[in-house]
Design an enzyme around this catalytic site. Structure first.
Site, PDB file in Angstrom:
ATOM      1  N   TYR A 183       5.495  -0.598  -4.161  1.00 11.72           N
ATOM      2  CA  TYR A 183       5.920  -1.181  -3.051  1.00 11.72           C
ATOM      3  C   TYR A 183       5.736  -2.617  -2.976  1.00 11.72           C
ATOM      4  O   TYR A 183       6.641  -3.533  -2.673  1.00 11.72           O
ATOM      5  CB  TYR A 183       5.480  -0.567  -1.645  1.00 11.72           C
ATOM      6  CG  TYR A 183       6.151  -1.182  -0.515  1.00 11.72           C
ATOM      7  CD1 TYR A 183       7.411  -0.772  -0.078  1.00 11.72           C
ATOM      8  CD2 TYR A 183       5.353  -1.936   0.176  1.00 11.72           C
ATOM      9  CE1 TYR A 183       7.844  -1.419   1.160  1.00 11.72           C
ATOM     10  CE2 TYR A 183       5.892  -2.566   1.442  1.00 11.72           C
ATOM     11  CZ  TYR A 183       7.144  -2.062   1.857  1.00 11.72           C
ATOM     12  OH  TYR A 183       7.531  -2.671   2.931  1.00 11.72           O
ATOM     13  N   LYS A 207       8.157  -6.097  -3.376  1.00 11.73           N
ATOM     14  CA  LYS A 207       8.125  -6.884  -2.455  1.00 11.73           C
ATOM     15  C   LYS A 207       7.771  -8.364  -2.863  1.00 11.73           C
ATOM     16  O   LYS A 207       8.679  -9.416  -2.691  1.00 11.73           O
ATOM     17  CB  LYS A 207       7.359  -6.637  -0.881  1.00 11.73           C
ATOM     18  CG  LYS A 207       7.946  -5.555  -0.158  1.00 11.73           C
ATOM     19  CD  LYS A 207       9.072  -5.878   0.261  1.00 11.73           C
ATOM     20  CE  LYS A 207       9.857  -4.586   1.178  1.00 11.73           C
ATOM     21  NZ  LYS A 207      11.085  -4.931   1.650  1.00 11.73           N
ATOM     22  N   SER A 211      11.180  -9.007   3.564  1.00 10.54           N
ATOM     23  CA  SER A 211      10.011  -8.429   2.863  1.00 10.54           C
ATOM     24  C   SER A 211       9.044  -7.780   3.733  1.00 10.54           C
ATOM     25  O   SER A 211       9.258  -6.899   4.423  1.00 10.54           O
ATOM     26  CB  SER A 211       9.349  -9.798   2.013  1.00 10.54           C
ATOM     27  OG  SER A 211       8.186  -9.797   1.325  1.00 10.54           O
TER      28      SER A 211
END
Length: 273
Positions: free
Chosen positions: A147, A151, A133
């Site tokens: 993004y 994650k 991650s």
């Protein structure tokens, strides 16, 4: 725990991890979108690195990569979902297509690969799935909306997977890297629909990402790899989430403090008579 399948090995963290596993005597199916990028690894570790073409957005290539591990190594003990990409843009700027591409890489691909290796790991009663991650899996940054979303979703997937797979002897770990010298900031693409309205909120962040490789104090990918090996090969129970890299615990400690303050403020608001 000597048979590894590691995605995203063309450079950065994945490449360093593949090399570290091979150096410690392990066998690695190392993947990259363009296997030519793996030729030096194969030359350095002949017989221990098996290069495989893999775009994690491609279901057939995912299945073929797992089958290559079965054919060449006899199975998979450790899956490391490391492949990643990034699109820079705010929620308003990122298109549906750009968002889907980001989530296919950061969430759908790791989910698919986990689903493919789990029958192997359950059958042998042991295995370890490591999802790479980021600090962005627990905090947010302007301009990294897609993004950050990917994650955060990867961390939720990992938490559910741990609850499901642990009874079958399968461990799950989320690595949460801080800044490393991987070239990621320069590789990040920009959303096609950038808007001047958000320049004040995002330009500094984008500039920082582009200049990241020139900053002092970043972590070395080799150090990240050593930490992954330590976690995977630990005989003791390991935490689900493992922050790693310079400043990781300081950053996330601040996040935890802010979360507690927000929790208290929310409770006070709801409890107001």
């Amino acid at each position: 725990m000597d048979r590894w399948l590691v995605t995203g090995c063309s450079s950065g963290l994945g490449r360093a991890l593949a090399a570290a596993v091979a150096a410690s005597g392990g066998q690695v199916v190392a993947t990259a979108r363009k296997p030519v990028a793996l030729e030096e690894l194969v030359r350095q570790w002949p017989g221990q690195i098996t290069p495989v073409a893999l775009d994690v957005r491609d279901a057939e290539q995912c299945a073929a990569a797992v089958q290559a591990a079965v054919d060449r190594l006899g199975g998979v003990d450790v899956l490391v979902n490391n492949a990643g990409n990034g699109v820079f843009g705010t929620v308003e700027e990122v298109s549906d297509e750009e968002l889907r591409d980001q989530l296919e890489t950061l969430v759908v691909g790791p989910w698919r690969l986990a689903r493919l290796v789990l029958p192997l790991m359950r059958a042998q009663g042991a295995g370890h799935i490591v999802n790479v991650s980021s600090l962005a899996g627990r905090m947010a940054f302007p301009g990294l909306a897609a993004y950050v979303t990917g994650k955060h979703a990867l961390e939720g997937l990992s938490q559910a997977l741990a609850a499901e797979a642990t009874p079958h002897g399968v461990r799950v770990t989320v690595m949460e890297p801080a800044g490393y010298t991987t070239g990621y900031g320069n590789a990040m693409t920009e959303a096609a629909g950038r808007l001047d309205a958000y320049a004040g909120a995002t330009d500094e962040m984008l500039g920082g990402l582009r200049a990241m490789e020139r900053l002092e104090g970043l972590g070395r990918p080799e150090d990240f790899a050593a930490t992954v090996l330590k976690v995977v090969r630990s005989a003791a129970p390991t935490p689900l989430r493992v922050p790693v890299g310079p400043g990781a615990y300081e950053f996330l400690g601040g996040v935890d403090e802010a979360a507690r303050a927000e929790f208290a403020a929310a409770r006070a608001l709801v409890d107001q008579g």
